[in-house]
Design an enzyme around this catalytic site. Sequence first.
Site, short mmCIF file in Angstrom:
data_model
loop_
_atom_site.label_atom_id
_atom_site.label_comp_id
_atom_site.label_asym_id
_atom_site.label_seq_id
_atom_site.Cartn_x
_atom_site.Cartn_y
_atom_site.Cartn_z
N TYR A 227 -2.36 -0.27 10.09
CA TYR A 227 -2.55 -0.80 8.73
C TYR A 227 -1.24 -0.70 7.94
O TYR A 227 -0.77 -1.67 7.35
CB TYR A 227 -3.68 -0.05 8.02
CG TYR A 227 -3.78 -0.37 6.55
CD1 TYR A 227 -4.13 -1.65 6.11
CD2 TYR A 227 -3.50 0.60 5.58
CE1 TYR A 227 -4.20 -1.95 4.76
CE2 TYR A 227 -3.58 0.31 4.22
CZ TYR A 227 -3.93 -0.97 3.82
OH TYR A 227 -4.00 -1.26 2.48
N SER B 251 0.83 -1.22 0.00
CA SER B 251 0.00 0.00 0.00
C SER B 251 0.86 1.26 0.00
O SER B 251 1.96 1.27 0.57
CB SER B 251 -0.88 -0.01 1.25
OG SER B 251 -1.46 1.25 1.45
N1 LIG Z 1 -8.30 -0.11 -2.86
C1 LIG Z 1 -7.23 0.64 -2.57
O1 LIG Z 1 -7.22 1.85 -2.82
C2 LIG Z 1 -6.01 0.02 -1.94
C3 LIG Z 1 -4.92 0.85 -1.64
C4 LIG Z 1 -3.79 0.29 -1.06
C5 LIG Z 1 -3.72 -1.07 -0.83
N2 LIG Z 1 -4.79 -1.85 -1.12
C6 LIG Z 1 -4.67 -3.29 -0.84
O2 LIG Z 1 -5.12 -4.03 -1.97
C7 LIG Z 1 -5.77 -5.23 -1.55
C8 LIG Z 1 -7.16 -5.29 -2.13
O3 LIG Z 1 -7.87 -4.13 -1.69
P1 LIG Z 1 -9.40 -3.89 -2.03
O4 LIG Z 1 -9.57 -2.43 -2.19
O5 LIG Z 1 -9.84 -4.81 -3.10
O6 LIG Z 1 -10.05 -4.30 -0.63
P2 LIG Z 1 -11.34 -5.19 -0.32
O7 LIG Z 1 -11.59 -5.06 1.14
O8 LIG Z 1 -12.43 -4.85 -1.26
O9 LIG Z 1 -10.83 -6.65 -0.66
C9 LIG Z 1 -10.18 -7.49 0.26
C10 LIG Z 1 -10.93 -8.82 0.29
O10 LIG Z 1 -10.22 -9.68 1.18
C11 LIG Z 1 -11.17 -10.39 1.95
N3 LIG Z 1 -10.54 -10.76 3.22
C12 LIG Z 1 -10.19 -9.94 4.24
N4 LIG Z 1 -9.66 -10.64 5.25
C13 LIG Z 1 -9.65 -11.94 4.84
C14 LIG Z 1 -9.24 -13.15 5.44
N5 LIG Z 1 -8.71 -13.17 6.68
N6 LIG Z 1 -9.38 -14.31 4.76
C15 LIG Z 1 -9.92 -14.31 3.49
N7 LIG Z 1 -10.35 -13.18 2.88
C16 LIG Z 1 -10.21 -12.01 3.55
C17 LIG Z 1 -12.33 -9.44 2.14
O11 LIG Z 1 -13.56 -10.12 2.40
C18 LIG Z 1 -12.36 -8.68 0.82
O12 LIG Z 1 -13.29 -9.26 -0.09
C19 LIG Z 1 -5.71 -5.23 -0.03
O13 LIG Z 1 -4.58 -5.97 0.37
C20 LIG Z 1 -5.53 -3.77 0.32
O14 LIG Z 1 -4.90 -3.61 1.56
C21 LIG Z 1 -5.93 -1.35 -1.68
#
Ligand SMILES: NC(=O)c1ccc[n+]([C@@H]2O[C@H](COP(=O)([O-])OP(=O)(O)OC[C@H]3O[C@@H](n4cnc5c(N)ncnc54)[C@H](O)[C@@H]3O)[C@@H](O)[C@H]2O)c1
Length: 336
Positions: free
Chosen positions: A154, A129
């Site tokens: 985080y 991130s």
């Molecule tokens: N969207 C952004 O702007 C952004 C920015 C920086 C980093 N990220 C990272 O990218 C990745 C995806 O982000 P996103 O925006 O799609 O988030 P999101 O929350 O929509 O997707 C994460 C998914 O992981 C699942 N999950 C969480 N904990 C879990 C567990 N213990 N076991 C199984 N499944 C689990 C959730 O149910 C969810 O569907 C994440 O690692 C997030 O930290 C996203």
Amino acid sequence: MTVLVTGAAGFIGMHVTAALLARGEHVIGIDNFNDYYSPELKEARIAELERIGGDRLTIHRVDIGDDSELAAALAGEDFDRIIHLAAQAGVRYSLDNPSAYVRANLAGHVNILELARQIKVRHLVYASSSSVYGANKTMPFRVEDRVDQPISLYAATKRADELMSETYAHLFRIPQTGLRFFTVYGPWGRPDMALWKFTASILSGKPIDVYNHGNMRRDFTYIDDIVDGVIRSLDRPPADDGLAKAGGYQTPHRLYNIGNNRPEPLMDLISTIERACGRKAELNMLPMQDGDVPATFADIAAISREVGYSPSTDIEIGVIQFVDWFRTYQGSATGG
Ligand SMILES: NC(=O)c1ccc[n+]([C@@H]2O[C@H](COP(=O)([O-])OP(=O)(O)OC[C@H]3O[C@@H](n4cnc5c(N)ncnc54)[C@H](O)[C@@H]3O)[C@@H](O)[C@H]2O)c1
């Protein structure tokens, strides 16, 4: 062969899975459908993926923080690459719910590393991130910058993931790419993020909370550009040749920023949403929130040079895409 995608019911996971299915791959998706935000939205994303992928998609409802549950779910499955996106996301939620981050982002990441080690994975691409940069003062943020001052739990867990990945790259020569995502937005996005909250409030005539009195800038990155960068990275694993990789490691492990390389002032984003919604926002000006940073700005030189990543979506277009999708989704969710 088959790709394992963790967090497949999540925002980025859904789009990455859709792209893999669209080019004919088989995908095993993992998600625990937790209620950090609407599980119905996660189910709707999976329903959409099943429509696209048919029998080339298998979904396992499993918690990656539980190693035996994970092993049992994947027993008998065959896959050679992993895209690891499952995590507890959100900066602010980590101030009050630390254990969710420890389970999903620390224990979960180690469990995926162990899995990668057992199957001798061809490539593990995992989500880091932009928040690892903390209160970094030099702009744009570069993968060579020191990032040892996280200002939220985080961010600390995401940085810890990078460090644990480096250990596995060193000890077990697992080819890995850590992607530092910068504020991803687009259709099927996340209800806890600003674009969704602002759009929902503006369309229903409610005020929006504007932090740091609007004095914020974010490198907003459209989901289609992100998916392109994830897949390009997946297809070009780092070599185990002893040469320094992006981010500085000499193992088969590199770190990329994946952003738009164009920070947008928050107030401009709000004007863009107002135009897309055809309504003015009512602003509730507030101070900065704990754990938040005033600006993000991605230096994308490494990912552009090495895998040909080139984000092309203008925020004006991307916001229209989101608002159009949001109206349709809200309409179908409320039966309207
Ligand atoms: N969207 C952004 O702007 C952004 C920015 C920086 C980093 N990220 C990272 O990218 C990745 C995806 O982000 P996103 O925006 O799609 O988030 P999101 O929350 O929509 O997707 C994460 C998914 O992981 C699942 N999950 C969480 N904990 C879990 C567990 N213990 N076991 C199984 N499944 C689990 C959730 O149910 C969810 O569907 C994440 O690692 C997030 O930290 C996203």
